[in-house]
Design a protein around this motif. Structure first.
Motif, PDB file in Angstrom:
ATOM      1  N   ASP A  71       3.688   0.733   2.910  1.00  0.00           N
ATOM      2  CA  ASP A  71       3.784  -0.498   3.902  1.00  0.00           C
ATOM      3  C   ASP A  71       3.879  -1.545   3.284  1.00  0.00           C
ATOM      4  O   ASP A  71       2.897  -1.762   1.813  1.00  0.00           O
ATOM      5  CB  ASP A  71       1.832   0.478   4.585  1.00  0.00           C
ATOM      6  N   TYR A  72       4.317  -2.458   3.404  1.00  0.00           N
ATOM      7  CA  TYR A  72       4.331  -4.155   3.182  1.00  0.00           C
ATOM      8  C   TYR A  72       4.149  -4.784   4.100  1.00  0.00           C
ATOM      9  O   TYR A  72       4.783  -4.228   4.518  1.00  0.00           O
ATOM     10  CB  TYR A  72       5.717  -3.766   2.153  1.00  0.00           C
ATOM     11  N   GLN A  73       3.192  -5.603   3.835  1.00  0.00           N
ATOM     12  CA  GLN A  73       2.924  -7.251   4.582  1.00  0.00           C
ATOM     13  C   GLN A  73       3.354  -8.351   4.372  1.00  0.00           C
ATOM     14  O   GLN A  73       2.768  -9.040   3.170  1.00  0.00           O
ATOM     15  CB  GLN A  73       1.011  -6.758   5.056  1.00  0.00           C
ATOM     16  N   GLY A  74       4.677  -8.582   4.395  1.00  0.00           N
ATOM     17  CA  GLY A  74       5.218  -9.839   4.465  1.00  0.00           C
ATOM     18  C   GLY A  74       4.724 -10.808   5.106  1.00  0.00           C
ATOM     19  O   GLY A  74       3.861 -10.646   6.136  1.00  0.00           O
ATOM     20  N   ASP A  75       5.722 -12.237   5.566  1.00  0.00           N
ATOM     21  CA  ASP A  75       4.712 -13.150   5.690  1.00  0.00           C
ATOM     22  C   ASP A  75       5.780 -13.097   7.374  1.00  0.00           C
ATOM     23  O   ASP A  75       7.034 -13.422   7.059  1.00  0.00           O
ATOM     24  CB  ASP A  75       5.320 -14.482   4.971  1.00  0.00           C
ATOM     25  N   LEU A 102       0.902  -1.343  -0.005  1.00  0.00           N
ATOM     26  CA  LEU A 102       0.004  -0.200  -0.186  1.00  0.00           C
ATOM     27  C   LEU A 102       0.617   1.341   0.160  1.00  0.00           C
ATOM     28  O   LEU A 102       2.006   1.406   0.672  1.00  0.00           O
ATOM     29  CB  LEU A 102      -0.930  -0.045   1.669  1.00  0.00           C
ATOM     30  N   MET A 103       0.714   2.064  -0.995  1.00  0.00           N
ATOM     31  CA  MET A 103       1.369   3.191  -1.170  1.00  0.00           C
ATOM     32  C   MET A 103       0.339   4.345  -0.632  1.00  0.00           C
ATOM     33  O   MET A 103      -0.798   4.556  -1.424  1.00  0.00           O
ATOM     34  CB  MET A 103       2.047   3.204  -2.299  1.00  0.00           C
ATOM     35  N   THR A 104       0.825   5.876  -0.223  1.00  0.00           N
ATOM     36  CA  THR A 104      -0.305   6.482   0.558  1.00  0.00           C
ATOM     37  C   THR A 104       0.846   7.687  -0.238  1.00  0.00           C
ATOM     38  O   THR A 104       2.068   8.215   0.633  1.00  0.00           O
ATOM     39  CB  THR A 104      -0.950   6.825   1.521  1.00  0.00           C
ATOM     40  N   LEU A 105       0.156   8.972  -0.760  1.00  0.00           N
ATOM     41  CA  LEU A 105       0.710  10.216  -1.050  1.00  0.00           C
ATOM     42  C   LEU A 105       0.201  11.177  -0.505  1.00  0.00           C
ATOM     43  O   LEU A 105      -1.225  11.692  -1.058  1.00  0.00           O
ATOM     44  CB  LEU A 105       0.880  10.107  -2.404  1.00  0.00           C
ATOM     45  N   ASN A 106       0.267  11.730   0.679  1.00  0.00           N
ATOM     46  CA  ASN A 106      -0.549  13.225   1.498  1.00  0.00           C
ATOM     47  C   ASN A 106       0.691  14.471   0.880  1.00  0.00           C
ATOM     48  O   ASN A 106       1.771  14.303   0.785  1.00  0.00           O
ATOM     49  CB  ASN A 106      -0.060  12.922   2.998  1.00  0.00           C
TER      50      ASN A 106
END
Length: 887
Positions: A352-356, A280-284
């Motif tokens: 945000d990166y969700q790995g194992d 997930l990438m978020t740019l504010n």
């Protein structure tokens, strides 16, 4: 956001709501069913629902914290985020111009707290020329409409930025992948201010969209607000003591009127992209600008040579302060016109990166702010020998020996001016790695690194209209003489063409009947010309007030989150190193501290840009644990070592001082070798959640501080430009002083009767400095920003169609720091009533009505003792009516 990531956010909210109304076992079953369903956004609407969400966030946090959420899109309890924060236990707000600007937390003043937007710094450049460059955030730059929630972290955790003694405030904005596609919020409001008698528009809009796959979303918010601000009042700009006698004499007694036109435009946009379920990438992006041109008029005396006469004629004396007397001195009009603005922006990338079994967060960004007073012009016309009498007891009464509403009584005096631009920049980069573990009670291990590169600058110009004409001119030697030859009195040249005004705040006597100055004409004469003669003025660098401070900050941390049967918490260690460099001018005194930049009038023989380094490192451990005593009761313990860096102005190479007329002055200066303030703190709290929207809480906090900022006095000669002489100036300079302590108790109660509810909280704070109090040395033995007693009350009523609430906010007196002239400045106790109501026309349209400062409370400031009044300001009542549309 991807569906899996999105559902984690929804799942967390669901768990909170489920646990509020049931046992852990019931929650486990219901969470399982929630996880298997395609649940959408849980909407929180209404006052009661919002209070329930606030309670949930507090209840399940691992540290001591408080949270306020918006009831609906664009609907916060107050128009200003700082005023919303003031409803939280232990939080106090300052309202110098009628709006909340800066906050204190648990006895720690504004400079000892940090505010983060989505976890990151937002640059701040104050517009007011008398403000010092500090580390506190100016909340007038951030409209509440863009904020989803705010949290006040009172006990720190290692993974949150350091830099606060009282607490860290984190503002959260809305995200498009958490909202319904094509969500729209629009509002139109009109705000009426009693003092200015103006009605100003306020517009806000938000649109959020996401695609059907919920992998891409965009949200844009825009706010435009105008406010014609007017503040009337009474001022004593100094109490002068002398070694020759035992008395304290007031000087510069005046009745000012401050007028300002505020135009604020804010754009906030968020772009989210989730290409996979794991990423997930978020740019504010934030851009907020406020134009704040202002003018201040003051009918003011100059009681310097009048000291002996004032003492001889004194009729009321308390503790050596001469509170009533008369003298035959001068009274003058001081008209100040300022062109001012402030602007801030932030670009923030959050990945945000969700790995194992692990997760990675990377954040990059930059914030820049610029602002200040870009042009100031001060005009003075004097009623020489007019005489005056004053009585400062009760409601002050001041009478001038001539009719102050007649411009013919005031002769030409002096013109001066300048500029004070400021900037604030920071570049940040951080990486946080979290591992899911099963190691005893530990469930997660977090570690991270953060680098911040910050820079704060201040420029300072002085304008001179008495510089020699470059190529010859009229018969007069310089343009200032030409102006005053042409306009010998305030009535001449139409400078009083706007007629008379009446000051209606805090003072009686004929001092309230004044001339309204013709600002446009004054500006035209000063900068364009008069009677065919072009304006001629010199612009100088005021070398002593120009400075730059740079900081390189590297932080590393490790944190372990743990939980077990009936408990949860975290333990961590943060290490922070700070490399600090302060820059300023080193110069000879042959040009009076000035360097002419638009000519060759004044140039010092020695002029060098020099620097001073100050480096330090700190280990900051923290520990938080929460015990579930029962299904309804939580007991918390927290302990930590915290730090706060000193104000930018305090660690700069700058100095500033007040008027030198009368042969002596007072001022303040910085010290680049200041150490940070360190504190060891301890927290205990007990919370009883006896219903889903009701709770009772008790908390105890203690902070043992080291190296509180002390104040020493250094006397040096400075040039009095108006009288062409050098005079001694007593500079108050900060130093690395002794420590101190802050401890207190917080009590909170929130009860819902079903449709009707009340909320009340009280904070008692006892703050003391180890340094001995010496009343002859300004600032010694005092702790800034601490009110002993603070109280918040709120009552609300709502049904399906109507909502209404009334709120009261109170804080007892507090020490605000040193006045710009070097005197101690205290704010008297202040309490304010506010109210709001709304009517839901249908599920989309709501009508709103708000009232601010219902009882028209005044802000009162004093020096050392309450009888030594410094100011009384009236900001008046404000009323807001509007319509809001959400769909």
């Amino acid at each position: 956001m991807s569906k899996s990531i999105f559902k984690k956010g929804m799942l967390a909210s669901s768990i909170a709501l489920i646990l509020t109304s049931g046992t852990s076992a019931m929650a486990a079953e219901q969470v399982s069913s929630v996880a298997e369903s395609d649940i959408e956004v849980i909407e929180v609407k209404g006052i009661r629902s919002s209070l329930k969400e606030n309670i949930n966030a507090k209840r399940f946090s691992s540290n001591v914290s408080d949270v306020i959420t918006s009831e609906d899109i664009g609907k916060f309890p107050d128009k200003n985020v700082a005023e919303t924060l003031s409803r939280i236990t232990g939080v106090a707000v300052s309202r110098e111009f009628g709006e909340g600007e800066k906050v204190s937390i648990r006895g720690a003043g504004p400079k000892y707290n940090r505010t983060l937007l989505n976890g990151q710094t937002v640059g701040t450049a104050d517009w007011f020329i008398l403000d010092e460059a500090n580390r506190s955030f100016n909340y007038t730059m951030l409209p509440s409409v863009i904020v989803k929630s705010l949290e006040v972290n009172k006990s720190p955790v290692a993974s949150i930025d350091e830099g606060s003694i009282g607490g860290t405030i984190v503002l959260r904005t809305r995200r498009p992948l958490e909202m319904d596609a094509n969500s729209v919020s629009l509002s139109l409001e009109g705000q009426y201010s009693e003092t200015s008698e103006e009605t100003d528009p306020q517009l806000a809009g938000m649109y959020s969209w996401k695609n059907e796959d919920e992998s891409f979303g965009v949200m844009v918010s825009a706010v435009k607000q105008e406010r014609n601000l007017e503040r009337q009042g009474f001022e004593v700009l100094g109490w002068v003591e002398s070694a020759d006698d035992k008395y304290s004499v007031p000087r510069n007694i005046g009745a000012p009127k401050f007028v300002q036109s505020r135009e604020r435009e804010t754009i906030f946009a968020t772009l989210q992209y989730a290409p996979t379920d794991s990423l997930l990438m978020t740019l504010n992006y934030l851009d907020s600008k406020m134009d704040v041109d202002n003018q201040n008029s003051n009918l003011i005396n100059f009681a310097f040579g009048d000291r002996a006469e004032i003492i001889a004629n004194a009729t009321k004396i308390e503790n050596g302060a001469i509170l009533a007397s008369s003298a035959g001195g001068n009274y003058a009009y001081n008209f100040i016109n300022r062109v001012s603005s402030t602007q801030t922006d932030q670009l923030h990338l959050d990945v945000d990166y969700q790995g194992d079994g692990y997760s990675l967060n990377v954040e990059l960004g930059r914030t820049e702010a610029k602002g200040g007073t870009y042009r100031e012009t001060s005009w003075e016309y004097v009623a020489v020998g007019a005489g005056y009498e004053y009585d400062l007891t009760g409601t002050p009464n001041v009478n001038v020996g001539v009719n102050p509403a007649d411009g013919n009584n005031f002769a030409a005096g002096w013109i001066w001016g300048g500029a004070k631009p400021t900037t604030d920049e920071e570049t940040f980069a951080q990486a946080d790695l979290t591992f899911d573990v099963e190691f005893g009670p530990f469930t997660a291990i977090k570690t991270g690194v953060k680098y911040r590169q910050a820079e704060r600058t201040q420029g300072r110009h002085a304008y001179s209209w008495h510089a020699p004409f470059a190529d010859g001119g009229p018969d007069s030697d310089h343009y200032l003489d030409h102006i005053f030859d042409s306009c010998p009195t305030l009535a001449a040249c139409g400078l009083d063409a706007n007629g008379a005004i009446s000051i209606d705040a805090g003072v009686t006597g004929n001092i309230t009947q004044q001339v309204s100055h013709n600002r446009g004409l004054m500006e035209d004469i000063a900068f364009n010309g008069l009677n065919g003669v072009s304006a001629a003025y010199a612009i100088h660098d005021n070398l002593a007030e120009i400075w730059e401070v740079k900081e390189d900050i590297l932080a590393l941390y490790v944190q372990g989150d743990f939980s077990g049967d009936g408990y949860r918490g975290n333990v961590g260690l943060r290490h922070v190193s700070t490399d600090q460099t302060s820059y300023g001018y080193e110069f000879s005194g042959d040009s009076w501290g000035l360097n002419t930049i638009n000519g060759d009038w004044l140039t010092p023989k020695v002029l060098n840009w020099v620097s001073q380094d100050n480096d330090y490192s700190e280990f900051l451990p923290s520990f938080n644990i929460a015990f579930d005593l029962t299904d309804e009761q939580v007991f918390r313990v927290g302990a930590a070592r915290v730090m706060a860096r000193q104000n930018w102005a305090d660690i700069s190479s700058s100095e500033t001082f007040g008027s030198l007329t009368g042969g002596r002055g007072t001022g303040s200066r910085g010290n680049p070798n200041l150490a940070p303030t360190i504190a060891n703190q301890f927290d205990l709290s007990w919370e009883w959640y006896y219903d889903d929207a009701s709770m009772l809480s008790v908390a105890y906090f203690a902070k043992d501080l080291s190296s509180l900022r002390s104040t020493v006095t250094v006397t040096e000669d400075r040039y009095d430009q108006e009288n062409d002489v050098f005079v001694p100036v007593d500079f108050a300079q900060p130093g690395n002083g002794l420590g101190g302590s802050i401890q207190g108790i917080e009590l909170g109660l929130q009860h819902d009767f079903g449709g009707f509810g009340v909320s009340a909280n009280y904070t008692y704070t006892d703050a003391s400095a180890d340094e001995e109090r010496d009343i002859s040395k300004a600032g010694t033995g005092l702790v800034e920003g601490t009110s002993k007693n603070m109280l918040n009350l709120m009552a609300f009523y709502e049904n399906d169609d109507y909502q209404a609430r009334i709120m009261y906010n109170f804080r007892s007196d507090w020490y605000k720091g040193l006045h710009f002239n070097g005197d101690e400045l205290f704010n008297d106790s202040f309490g304010q009533w506010d109210a709001s109501a709304s009517y839901n026309v249908n599920q989309y349209v709501t009508l709103t009505l708000e009232a601010v400062n219902l009882t028209d409370e005044e802000i009162v400031e004093y020096n050392t003792n309450e009888e030594r009044i410094m100011s009384i300001y009236s900001n008046g009542r404000r009323y807001v009516a509007g319509i809001r549309v959400n769909f």
